[in-house]
Design a protein around this motif. Sequence first.
Motif, PDB file in Angstrom:
ATOM      1  N   ALA A  35       0.866  -1.107  -0.015  1.00  0.00           N
ATOM      2  CA  ALA A  35      -0.114   0.007   0.014  1.00  0.00           C
ATOM      3  C   ALA A  35       0.977   1.337  -0.193  1.00  0.00           C
ATOM      4  N   ALA A  48      -5.293  13.053   1.138  1.00  0.00           N
ATOM      5  CA  ALA A  48      -4.639  11.787   0.864  1.00  0.00           C
ATOM      6  C   ALA A  48      -5.183  10.565   1.766  1.00  0.00           C
ATOM      7  N   LEU A  49      -5.415   9.566   0.966  1.00  0.00           N
ATOM      8  CA  LEU A  49      -5.858   8.294   1.259  1.00  0.00           C
ATOM      9  C   LEU A  49      -4.950   6.810   1.257  1.00  0.00           C
ATOM     10  N   PRO A  50      -5.088   6.041   1.833  1.00  0.00           N
ATOM     11  CA  PRO A  50      -4.132   4.603   1.708  1.00  0.00           C
ATOM     12  C   PRO A  50      -4.904   3.967   0.551  1.00  0.00           C
ATOM     13  N   VAL A  51      -3.872   3.417  -0.238  1.00  0.00           N
ATOM     14  CA  VAL A  51      -4.412   2.555  -1.294  1.00  0.00           C
ATOM     15  C   VAL A  51      -3.514   1.384  -1.718  1.00  0.00           C
ATOM     16  N   GLY A  52      -4.046   0.537  -2.117  1.00  0.00           N
ATOM     17  CA  GLY A  52      -3.309  -0.767  -2.478  1.00  0.00           C
ATOM     18  C   GLY A  52      -2.504  -0.525  -3.830  1.00  0.00           C
ATOM     19  N   SER A  65     -13.446   1.989  -6.223  1.00  0.00           N
ATOM     20  CA  SER A  65     -15.068   2.118  -6.740  1.00  0.00           C
ATOM     21  C   SER A  65     -14.901   3.195  -7.776  1.00  0.00           C
ATOM     22  N   GLY A  67     -17.777   4.674  -8.073  1.00  0.00           N
ATOM     23  CA  GLY A  67     -18.441   5.581  -7.318  1.00  0.00           C
ATOM     24  C   GLY A  67     -17.563   6.322  -6.489  1.00  0.00           C
ATOM     25  N   ASP A  69     -15.745   9.576  -5.267  1.00  0.00           N
ATOM     26  CA  ASP A  69     -15.240  10.837  -5.671  1.00  0.00           C
ATOM     27  C   ASP A  69     -13.988  11.199  -5.889  1.00  0.00           C
ATOM     28  N   SER A 128      -4.284  -8.073  -8.126  1.00  0.00           N
ATOM     29  CA  SER A 128      -4.225  -9.217  -7.373  1.00  0.00           C
ATOM     30  C   SER A 128      -3.088 -10.090  -7.039  1.00  0.00           C
ATOM     31  N   GLU A 146     -18.626  -7.095 -11.595  1.00  0.00           N
ATOM     32  CA  GLU A 146     -17.645  -6.707 -10.552  1.00  0.00           C
ATOM     33  C   GLU A 146     -16.155  -5.879 -11.226  1.00  0.00           C
ATOM     34  N   ALA A 149     -17.802  -2.171 -11.879  1.00  0.00           N
ATOM     35  CA  ALA A 149     -17.681  -1.265 -10.549  1.00  0.00           C
ATOM     36  C   ALA A 149     -16.538  -1.037 -10.221  1.00  0.00           C
ATOM     37  N   THR A 150     -15.221  -1.563 -10.666  1.00  0.00           N
ATOM     38  CA  THR A 150     -13.905  -0.804 -10.392  1.00  0.00           C
ATOM     39  C   THR A 150     -13.537  -0.094 -11.405  1.00  0.00           C
TER      40      THR A 150
END
Lengths: 224, 224
Positions: A35, A48-52, A65, A67, A69, A128, A146, A149-150
């Motif tokens: 991450a 700032a957000l954590p992301v993989g 997602s 969806g 923002d 993955s 799926e 949606a990603t």
Amino acid sequence: MTDLPLTALTRVRRGAHHQITDRSALYDVVDGALAGTLAIVRDDRPVALPVGIARDGDDVLVHGSTGSDFFRRIAAGAPVCLTVTHLLGLKYARSLFDSSMRYRCAIVHAVASVVPPAEKETALLTLSEHLMPGRSDDVRPMTPREVAATMVLRIPLAEASVKDNAGSLVEVDDDGEDRSVWAGILPLRMSAGEPVTSPQTVPGTPVPASVRSAAERVAARGTA
Amino acid sequence: MTDLPLTALTRVRRGAHHQITDRSALYDVVDGALAGTLAIVRDDRPVALPVGIARDGDDVLVHGSTGSDFFRRIAAGAPVCLTVTHLLGLKYARSLFDSSMRYRCAIVHAVASVVPPAEKETALLTLSEHLMPGRSDDVRPMTPREVAATMVLRIPLAEASVKDNAGSLVEVDDDGEDRSVWAGILPLRMSAGEPVTSPQTVPGTPVPASVRSAAERVAARGTA
């Protein structure tokens, strides 16, 4: 492999002697992490957000997602800063002033692009495979819903800096500090615990080899 | 203790059911971390760097060189976003889509203030005590020049969100997924290795209790 360019964005301003411009060092920082922290500007403020993360050649892939923002803004061209940090230890110097954290980090400045629908499933499998190697063979395939949606974003590793102060154990001989005070490094490392099985799993289902090997990989490199 | 307010900046937009508004949860995330990622806006772009952190009441303290452009901008009023993430494990669901990282994170939005000279040494000792508990008793006092060369910033914990998906092991009963596929959590945790003594230390100098207890603290909480 070309060196990382030194630009107004990537030239390390403090502790410049710890900067590494070898591109393979950047790849190592990214490949050794699950991450990072992804920052954008939203309404003139930083968010700032954590992301993989997973590296795909000269890019980093992140997903979220459709969806979101935050992801929509990046898809629309908001510049990003991706920060990946490995905390490697604490450096106990002979003074508080010279004490510090021992770390290796990469800071990537980019404008991301949206992975087009036709390439999305492959990109998700790359993510993955980095985050949970071998897992895609254990589970059912993704459904079209799926995948739809990603959102997958591709962050080019073109403008990036790497800073590594792991070699800073060395002291200056004539610094005047008291050598009878202990100094050194307390190494920090990540490890994996025993897998915890979800209670709804059919009793007796063994922990798959993919999960075991993920734990071994974390143990081998000492980072997530 | 008052709850964390839900504002335009702190309301979690995705996975809102994982948001925790209990202020003590925020304190736990900060207190369980040695470092975070501090983001600002510079020339309309995000820039995010790793920083050591320590909580001081309702604030977080960070420190850097007085010569740092990044810190100077924050001192001049640039809004910050401080992101503190604990990666707790990997959630292996029965599909790739539902698989995720298990984490706990805090995202703090603030305008920082500069700790005034008269309070700087106390603030630096608060940082030292969090990052290297007990170490200040092992080493010589800070010099006025060292204190003067360091900038300490105070980031109020007034507007912050905490997200914790660690409880998401639970599955929906009628999700249609195959229970003969193993699902569960691979826990990740931080640990400390054996202290490495700097070769310039007087031979026979023992590893101080402060360093030993720092290692025990990391082991006890599983995070740095």
